[in-house]
Design an enzyme around this catalytic site. Structure first.
Site, PDB file in Angstrom:
ATOM      1  N   TYR A 158       0.839  -1.210   0.000  1.00 14.08           N
ATOM      2  CA  TYR A 158       0.000   0.000   0.000  1.00 14.08           C
ATOM      3  C   TYR A 158       0.873   1.259   0.000  1.00 14.08           C
ATOM      4  CZ  TYR A 158      -3.251   3.550   1.840  1.00 14.08           C
ATOM      5  OH  TYR A 158      -3.996   4.695   2.031  1.00 14.08           O
ATOM      6  N   LYS A 162       1.094   4.479  -2.723  1.00 13.36           N
ATOM      7  CA  LYS A 162       0.818   5.878  -2.365  1.00 13.36           C
ATOM      8  C   LYS A 162       2.020   6.753  -2.716  1.00 13.36           C
ATOM      9  CE  LYS A 162      -3.385   5.783  -1.048  1.00 13.36           C
ATOM     10  NZ  LYS A 162      -4.398   6.454  -1.882  1.00 13.36           N
TER      11      LYS A 162
HETATM   12  N1  LIG Z   1      -8.484   5.916   6.017  1.00 14.16           N
HETATM   13  C1  LIG Z   1      -7.191   6.220   6.132  1.00 14.16           C
HETATM   14  O1  LIG Z   1      -6.563   6.002   7.197  1.00 14.16           O
HETATM   15  C2  LIG Z   1      -6.474   6.889   4.997  1.00 14.16           C
HETATM   16  C3  LIG Z   1      -5.250   7.501   5.273  1.00 14.16           C
HETATM   17  C4  LIG Z   1      -4.547   8.105   4.240  1.00 14.16           C
HETATM   18  C5  LIG Z   1      -5.058   8.081   2.952  1.00 14.16           C
HETATM   19  N2  LIG Z   1      -6.264   7.466   2.717  1.00 14.16           N
HETATM   20  C6  LIG Z   1      -6.733   7.449   1.341  1.00 14.16           C
HETATM   21  O2  LIG Z   1      -7.918   8.207   1.253  1.00 14.16           O
HETATM   22  C7  LIG Z   1      -8.721   7.699   0.177  1.00 14.16           C
HETATM   23  C8  LIG Z   1     -10.144   7.494   0.680  1.00 14.16           C
HETATM   24  O3  LIG Z   1     -10.130   6.446   1.647  1.00 14.16           O
HETATM   25  P1  LIG Z   1     -11.198   6.345   2.819  1.00 14.16           P
HETATM   26  O4  LIG Z   1     -10.436   6.414   4.082  1.00 14.16           O
HETATM   27  O5  LIG Z   1     -12.332   7.301   2.581  1.00 14.16           O
HETATM   28  O6  LIG Z   1     -11.654   4.838   2.688  1.00 14.16           O
HETATM   29  P2  LIG Z   1     -12.992   4.197   2.109  1.00 14.16           P
HETATM   30  O7  LIG Z   1     -14.176   4.795   2.743  1.00 14.16           O
HETATM   31  O8  LIG Z   1     -12.777   2.727   2.222  1.00 14.16           O
HETATM   32  O9  LIG Z   1     -12.967   4.652   0.586  1.00 14.16           O
HETATM   33  C9  LIG Z   1     -12.175   4.015  -0.377  1.00 14.16           C
HETATM   34  C10 LIG Z   1     -13.040   3.861  -1.596  1.00 14.16           C
HETATM   35  O10 LIG Z   1     -12.247   3.338  -2.669  1.00 14.16           O
HETATM   36  C11 LIG Z   1     -13.129   2.577  -3.446  1.00 14.16           C
HETATM   37  N3  LIG Z   1     -12.441   1.623  -4.294  1.00 14.16           N
HETATM   38  C12 LIG Z   1     -11.602   0.636  -3.940  1.00 14.16           C
HETATM   39  N4  LIG Z   1     -11.226  -0.055  -5.026  1.00 14.16           N
HETATM   40  C13 LIG Z   1     -11.844   0.514  -6.080  1.00 14.16           C
HETATM   41  C14 LIG Z   1     -11.860   0.241  -7.461  1.00 14.16           C
HETATM   42  N5  LIG Z   1     -11.172  -0.772  -8.002  1.00 14.16           N
HETATM   43  N6  LIG Z   1     -12.616   1.032  -8.257  1.00 14.16           N
HETATM   44  C15 LIG Z   1     -13.333   2.052  -7.738  1.00 14.16           C
HETATM   45  N7  LIG Z   1     -13.375   2.352  -6.436  1.00 14.16           N
HETATM   46  C16 LIG Z   1     -12.625   1.586  -5.623  1.00 14.16           C
HETATM   47  C17 LIG Z   1     -13.992   1.835  -2.437  1.00 14.16           C
HETATM   48  O11 LIG Z   1     -15.149   1.448  -3.112  1.00 14.16           O
HETATM   49  P3  LIG Z   1     -16.200   0.382  -2.510  1.00 14.16           P
HETATM   50  O12 LIG Z   1     -17.086   1.214  -1.630  1.00 14.16           O
HETATM   51  O13 LIG Z   1     -16.847  -0.171  -3.723  1.00 14.16           O
HETATM   52  O14 LIG Z   1     -15.394  -0.635  -1.755  1.00 14.16           O
HETATM   53  C18 LIG Z   1     -14.217   2.904  -1.369  1.00 14.16           C
HETATM   54  O15 LIG Z   1     -15.411   3.584  -1.547  1.00 14.16           O
HETATM   55  C19 LIG Z   1      -8.035   6.439  -0.313  1.00 14.16           C
HETATM   56  O16 LIG Z   1      -7.242   6.734  -1.443  1.00 14.16           O
HETATM   57  C20 LIG Z   1      -7.121   6.070   0.834  1.00 14.16           C
HETATM   58  O17 LIG Z   1      -6.001   5.307   0.409  1.00 14.16           O
HETATM   59  C21 LIG Z   1      -6.986   6.890   3.707  1.00 14.16           C
END
Ligand SMILES: NC(=O)c1ccc[n+]([C@@H]2O[C@H](COP(=O)([O-])OP(=O)(O)OC[C@H]3O[C@@H](n4cnc5c(N)ncnc54)[C@H](OP(=O)(O)O)[C@@H]3O)[C@@H](O)[C@H]2O)c1
Length: 254
Positions: A158, A162
């Site tokens: 992961y 990133k």
């Molecule tokens: N949460 C953290 O701690 C954190 C920290 C730093 C950065 N981020 C980044 O912030 C962003 C948003 O994450 P979040 O925390 O809001 O998590 P989240 O609610 O799990 O959102 C991630 C989304 O990505 C979608 N996704 C995954 N694979 C996909 C694909 N092949 N095609 C289209 N959509 C896809 C998922 O869709 P489904 O609903 O269909 O599964 C989900 O809605 C991500 O890029 C994550 O890496 C998160």
């Protein structure tokens, strides 16, 4: 086109079901965002989100099927969204965290994660940049992570995706300088969302609302990089310079 107060009036979210993206829209809509396109793997599951955004004041909320892995479809999909009118903001919010131990034994799953988190950002990011160049304005927000600043062995697949997506976003932003289009990179630490459900929170853990505030403030002030919380910028600056043996110990201590 942003309104007279500089607020976003239209947004396309790639990864429309993301908790961070939804929190960001909950900030943007009351500030004047009238058109929202949610691009997600399961658009039929977004009915409640669509209703909530309409209730908050969005006049036009639509959904479209989007898969980050289906890179061949990205240019046409993004074109079709822009054909419906100018888009001020493209938020690239999709992402998969995965479980490092499982990925160790499943190279194909690891490759899929890399395709979604990096290749998908490249193809959709370039598609969005092309459309925004034509319209002459707009901001692309790319969700990066501190995990890419110094990759930890606990989630190195992961983290590496990133790091790559972050580098791509910075280069894209530089290539767009002078075009009227900007790229903002967002680097949160641990955020309590679906992605981290059930995991032990890391130091400096935050929530989607705090990330949304940082995104909205960053958009308003024209930032190119946003850290959430801001202190992580200095923490990661120190971590970046630790010798590898020290980093291995520090990064496995939680
Ligand atoms: N949460 C953290 O701690 C954190 C920290 C730093 C950065 N981020 C980044 O912030 C962003 C948003 O994450 P979040 O925390 O809001 O998590 P989240 O609610 O799990 O959102 C991630 C989304 O990505 C979608 N996704 C995954 N694979 C996909 C694909 N092949 N095609 C289209 N959509 C896809 C998922 O869709 P489904 O609903 O269909 O599964 C989900 O809605 C991500 O890029 C994550 O890496 C998160």
């Amino acid at each position: 086109m942003k309104n007279a107060l500089g607020a976003v009036q239209s947004a396309l979210v790639l990864g429309g079901a993301s908790d961070i993206a939804q929190a960001t829209l909950r900030r943007l809509v009351p500030q004047g965002c009238r058109r929202v396109v949610l691009a997600a793997r399961h658009p039929d599951e977004l009915t409640d989100d669509v209703d909530a955004l309409k209730e908050a004041g969005a006049a036009n909320v639509t959904t479209v099927a989007f898969d980050a892995l289906d890179t061949e479809s990205h240019a046409a999909l993004v074109d079709a969204c822009f054909a419906g009118g100018d888009i001020d903001l493209v938020l690239i919010a999709f992402g998969v965290l995965g479980e490092q131990k499982a990925l160790d034994d499943d190279p194909e799953a690891a490759a899929d994660l890399a395709r979604a988190n990096y290749v998908g950002v490249v193809s959709s990011g370039l598609a969005a940049a092309g459309c925004m160049r034509k319209q002459g304005h707009g901001t692309i927000v790319v969700m990066s992570s501190v995990a890419g600043e110094r990759v930890r062995k606990a989630n190195f697949v992961y983290g590496s995706t990133k790091a790559a997506a972050d580098a791509f976003a910075q280069g894209l932003g530089d290539s767009l300088a002078g075009s009227g289009v900007r790229v903002m990179v967002v680097r949160p630490g641990f955020v309590h969302t679906k992605m981290t459900a059930g995991m032990e929170a890391a130091p400096f853990a935050t929530d989607p609302e705090a990330v949304a505030d940082a995104i909205v403030n960053g958009l308003a002030s024209g930032k190119e990089v946003v850290w959430v919380p801001p202190a992580l910028r200095w923490v990661m600056t120190a971590f970046r310079h630790l010798p590898r043996p020290v980093w291995r110990r520090v990064s496995s201590s939680r």
